[in-house]
Enzyme design. Structure first.
Site, short mmCIF file in Angstrom:
data_model
loop_
_atom_site.label_atom_id
_atom_site.label_comp_id
_atom_site.label_asym_id
_atom_site.label_seq_id
_atom_site.Cartn_x
_atom_site.Cartn_y
_atom_site.Cartn_z
N TYR A 260 39.19 20.38 28.21
CA TYR A 260 40.12 21.06 27.81
C TYR A 260 40.79 20.62 26.61
CZ TYR A 260 44.87 23.33 27.18
OH TYR A 260 46.12 23.83 26.78
N1 LIG Z 1 51.93 26.33 29.38
C1 LIG Z 1 51.57 25.28 28.78
O1 LIG Z 1 52.19 24.32 29.08
C2 LIG Z 1 50.41 24.76 27.63
C3 LIG Z 1 50.79 23.56 27.11
C4 LIG Z 1 49.57 23.60 26.00
C5 LIG Z 1 49.03 24.60 25.35
N2 LIG Z 1 49.06 25.66 25.86
C6 LIG Z 1 48.16 26.82 25.41
O2 LIG Z 1 49.08 27.99 25.15
C7 LIG Z 1 48.29 29.09 25.22
C8 LIG Z 1 49.11 30.03 26.14
O3 LIG Z 1 49.37 29.25 27.40
P1 LIG Z 1 49.93 29.92 28.62
O4 LIG Z 1 50.66 29.00 29.35
O5 LIG Z 1 50.62 31.23 28.32
O6 LIG Z 1 48.43 30.30 29.40
P2 LIG Z 1 48.15 31.63 30.36
O7 LIG Z 1 46.83 31.21 31.10
O8 LIG Z 1 49.17 32.24 31.06
O9 LIG Z 1 47.66 32.78 28.87
C9 LIG Z 1 46.66 32.84 28.48
C10 LIG Z 1 46.08 34.26 28.63
O10 LIG Z 1 44.97 34.39 27.76
C11 LIG Z 1 44.03 35.10 28.56
N3 LIG Z 1 42.62 34.93 28.05
C12 LIG Z 1 41.80 33.76 28.29
N4 LIG Z 1 40.88 33.90 27.84
C13 LIG Z 1 40.61 35.09 27.22
C14 LIG Z 1 39.71 35.63 26.55
N5 LIG Z 1 38.47 35.30 26.12
N6 LIG Z 1 39.89 36.80 25.80
C15 LIG Z 1 41.35 37.38 26.04
N7 LIG Z 1 42.19 36.88 26.62
C16 LIG Z 1 42.04 35.72 27.27
C17 LIG Z 1 44.31 34.92 29.94
O11 LIG Z 1 44.08 36.19 30.87
C18 LIG Z 1 45.85 34.72 29.68
O12 LIG Z 1 46.65 35.85 30.17
C19 LIG Z 1 47.03 28.69 25.56
O13 LIG Z 1 46.25 28.61 24.44
C20 LIG Z 1 47.16 27.26 26.18
O14 LIG Z 1 46.09 26.60 26.10
C21 LIG Z 1 49.86 26.10 26.86
#
Ligand SMILES: NC(=O)c1ccc[n+]([C@@H]2O[C@H](COP(=O)([O-])OP(=O)(O)OC[C@H]3O[C@@H](n4cnc5c(N)ncnc54)[C@H](O)[C@@H]3O)[C@@H](O)[C@H]2O)c1
Ligand SMILES: *[C@@H]1O[C@H](CO)[C@@H](O)[C@H](O)[C@H]1NC(C)=O
Length: 464
Positions: A260
């Site tokens: 990741y």
């Molecule tokens: N929540 C955290 O603690 C955290 C920490 C570091 C980074 N992030 C990053 O922040 C962003 C949002 O995270 P989150 O916690 O809301 O996660 P999440 O999984 O709730 O949201 C990501 C969304 O993207 C959609 N998705 C995934 N692959 C896709 C694709 N190929 N095409 C279209 N949609 C797609 C999923 O269905 C999901 O609803 C992500 O990039 C994640 O890596 C989150």
């Protein structure tokens, strides 16, 4: 009486004839039914091929030449989804434009990818509420319960935000979308999240976080006119085995501890390329363990809440030296402020105008809380809020991609767009638990703040 044998004879002949007739008829029927069978099997084959193309469009698409068929697939898929607007048609375009229209002077027009996700939902709501136009996009994959994503989509719909069901790898759809709406900004949050899941499904990280990122940058760089400014989610996990703390943007990020993290680090390198060659304005945000209402069920604070309530044991990790694993838990509202701050200070893309053009903006910021908390303490706060003890066991941190410690230095985000986290873990978890018990309709041992619901919380009260 003499007629009797005759009758019986003619009867026999008749019987024989009718027997032959029936043979002929059944042969006809057999013939006809084999025709029918043939047609049915052709029909079934066609239906199967159709279903296959609907489910695996990337396998059958090669490049943008097959754009119209991609549009047709997504058309079907969005029809199967809650919206009854057909893809690419006049009604679809009207819906997209309506959702994209800002309601404040010089408001932004923002494409939010991953809009049905945790952070995407909160950011889309915040942008819409301040008067920006927002179109969401999400593939609603089942990495975690898709019904939660659908509930977030419904919440956004109630606030006038359309979330299209589509994959960021669908280049034809993205191109079409940019034809319909000249987005000023993209908030790119779609990704395969989660650290440990990468050991089970590595390709999903490559597909969404690398190939998907490139697909988005390609359309933004070469197709969109004007090119949008892009703000996207990287991750604190890029610091990997870095031991200097608090983590600063100047520290090493070349030792990722999980696939990741490696795909997020790759994303930062890819961002550099698209900024350098095509003059895209790109800002990467390194989020630190974001939590809150409408959160992600795969994250510890959320799954621990499930397990505490159901009495299932939970596993805590300690470092090899016996000390506690700590996280810089960051409340969602603070992260939303950081995302909006990054969008507000993003300068426009400049395009690839050779040496004459001004270099476009390329930025990276930490968005954390700046106060790490031992995971065991987080569990203690949850126990208090839920009025129930956790059934804990503690083991040494396995080599599964988790890092033992995160701590953000956010002084760069503070000086560039006034980012200042304000919510401590106890306050934030209280808001999470309040949402959780309402959403899932659970009873806890504790009475949780039952003040009158405000308009703001309308969405938070929505239950599936
Ligand atoms: N929540 C955290 O603690 C955290 C920490 C570091 C980074 N992030 C990053 O922040 C962003 C949002 O995270 P989150 O916690 O809301 O996660 P999440 O999984 O709730 O949201 C990501 C969304 O993207 C959609 N998705 C995934 N692959 C896709 C694709 N190929 N095409 C279209 N949609 C797609 C999923 O269905 C999901 O609803 C992500 O990039 C994640 O890596 C989150
Ligand atoms: C945080 O980072 C800034 C540079 O962005 C640096 O000047 C400052 O000393 C750092 N703070 C700490 C506590 O390390």
């Amino acid at each position: 009486m003499a007629s009797l044998p005759d009758t019986s004879k003619s009867f026999k002949i008749e019987r024989h004839n009718s027997y032959l007739l029936r043979r002929i008829n059944s042969a006809k029927i057999l013939n006809a039914s084999s025709h029918l069978l043939f047609r049915a099997s052709i029909l079934a084959t066609v239906v199967l091929i159709l279903l296959f193309t609907l489910h695996y469009p990337p396998l059958l698409l090669s490049g943008s030449a097959s754009g119209s068929s991609a549009a047709a697939h997504s058309n079907h898929r969005s029809l199967l989804a809650s919206s009854a607007v057909s893809y690419g048609g006049a009604a679809w375009e009207r819906e997209v434009r309506r959702s994209a229209t800002p309601h404040r002077p010089s408001g932004f027009t923002v494409l939010v990818t991953g809009a049905a996700g945790f952070v995407g939902t909160h950011c889309s709501l915040a942008l819409k509420k301040r008067g920006d136009g927002v179109v969401g996009l999400d593939n609603f994959n089942s990495y975690y319960d898709p019904s939660l994503k659908r509930a977030r989509q419904a919440l956004l719909a109630r606030h006038g935000v359309l979330v299209l069901e589509a994959d960021i790898n669908d280049a034809a759809l993205l191109a079409k979308l940019f034809d319909v709406v000249p987005f000023t900004h993209v908030l790119h949050l779609a990704a395969q999240a989660g650290v440990r899941y990468a050991m089970r499904n590595p390709q999903s990280y490559v597909a969404s976080n690398v190939a998907g990122l490139v697909a988005l940058f390609e359309v933004a760089a070469k197709h969109a006119d004007p090119q949008p400014a892009i703000v996207w989610a990287s991750s604190s996990s890029v610091y990997g085995l870095n031991t200097e703390t608090p983590f600063s943007e100047l520290h090493r990020t070349d030792r990722p501890a999980s696939l990741y993290a490696a795909t997020k680090k790759a994303g930062e390198a890819i961002a550099h390329t698209y900024n350098h060659i095509y003059g895209l304005s790109i800002t990467g945000l390194r989020f630190f363990t974001v939590y809150g209402p409408w959160g992600r069920p795969d994250m510890a604070y959320f799954s621990f809440t499930n397990d505490i309530l159901s009495g299932k044991p939970i596993t805590l990790f300690r470092k090899h030296d016996g000390t506690a694993v700590q996280r810089d838990f960051t409340f969602i509202d603070d992260v939303v402020k950081g995302c909006l701050g990054a969008l507000d200070t993003a300068t426009p893309s400049t395009g690839s105008g050779g040496k004459k053009r001004a270099p476009a903006q390329l930025r990276v910021y930490n968005l954390g809380n700046t106060s790490p908390v031992p995971v065991a303490k987080m569990v203690g706060i949850l126990e208090n809020l839920l009025g129930k003890k956790a059934n804990k066991k503690t083991v040494t941190l396995p080599q599964n991609g988790d890092v033992p410690y995160t701590h953000a230095n956010v002084s760069l985000a503070e000086s560039d767009f006034g980012y200042r986290p304000t919510i401590d873990l106890t306050t934030g978890l209280k808001k999470f638990v309040k949402w959780y018990v309402e959403y899932y309709g659970v009873k806890t041992g504790k009475h949780i703040d039952d003040k009158k619901k405000t308009e703001e919380e309308e969405g938070e009260a929505a239950s599936a």
